[in-house]
Design a protein around this motif. Sequence first.
Motif: not given
Length: 340
Positions: A87-95
């Motif tokens: 949840l906390d790092r969802a924005q950069g999860l792809g990396y």
Amino acid sequence: MRSTAGHEDRRAVVATPVTASCSVDQTVICLLPYIWARIVAVSPSARGLEKADANPAPRVGHDVLGRVRALMPSLRPADRRVAQVLLDRAQGLGYLSITEVAAAAGVAESTVVRACQRMGFGGFQDVKRLVVRSASPGGKLVYEEISAADDSSAVLEKVVSSSAAVLSDCLATVDHAAFAAAARAIAGAGRLVLVGLGPSSPIAQDAAYRFRMLGLPVDAPVDALTQHLAARTLGARGVCVTVSHTGATKETLAATTAARDGGATTIAITSFSKSPLTRVVDHPIIAGGRGISYRVEAMASRMAHLAVIDALYVDVAFRSEQRGLLALEQHHQVAAQHQL
């Protein structure tokens, strides 16, 4: 005195499915439905499927993160920490690699996988795929900065520009010492095995073709089992070169670990600096790319991996110039026979 309970139970089992229409020869066939029902009832895998079905993963377009958030109170503490990182790092999860998520949550990588599965997903890569894709406009497969309003010329220009940027970024991520060590190892290899599956397989095949041109004894099996067997038999003078975008494919890891355990030198060409693969190899070469909005498949980063292969080929050629020149001459003679 021996108990007759077991005998009575067995008689009941036989008597239940057998009807008047069942001859002696048909008894086994008549028993099959009952036996199968009993197997399913006690099968651990069946119980696991029931649990998985109880929390089916949402389809693309549904609120994936909302699902994770809703399930958090019911999760065990370790799984809850994994969910919080997602949840906390969802924005950069792809990396992020699975190793980085595990480190952030303070758990083992296997716990990350199981936590995702207990939330109803196929595993960490499945969660990443759904989160990243749901963040893309309309869940579509698009490069960054490309929109549906772009015409074909704009798409071509942006994709080529993105690939050029990936190649430029590659110089900043590759460790020059690891690259030089990898080139030395390949040049002196008694035998070379290339490992790569899925989108990495064509890159491994391309590398095998190039190193074979230099006279190196190369083996590049296509299927996972043969890769594993070839890697395991390399020995101390062998070198295993593994190509993997995520560095977290089970079959790829198995082959690379087998090569290492057999005494071979191991090299990885991958996109993430922290992954299960980079932990097991001698010389990790990190060639990551900016990727795409839907970053599950290594689309733009393939360019970086191919560039590293080309650079290794040239470096190895100069390190074994005499052998390379002879092999290249033979290659050109053979290739000429296939030209009109």
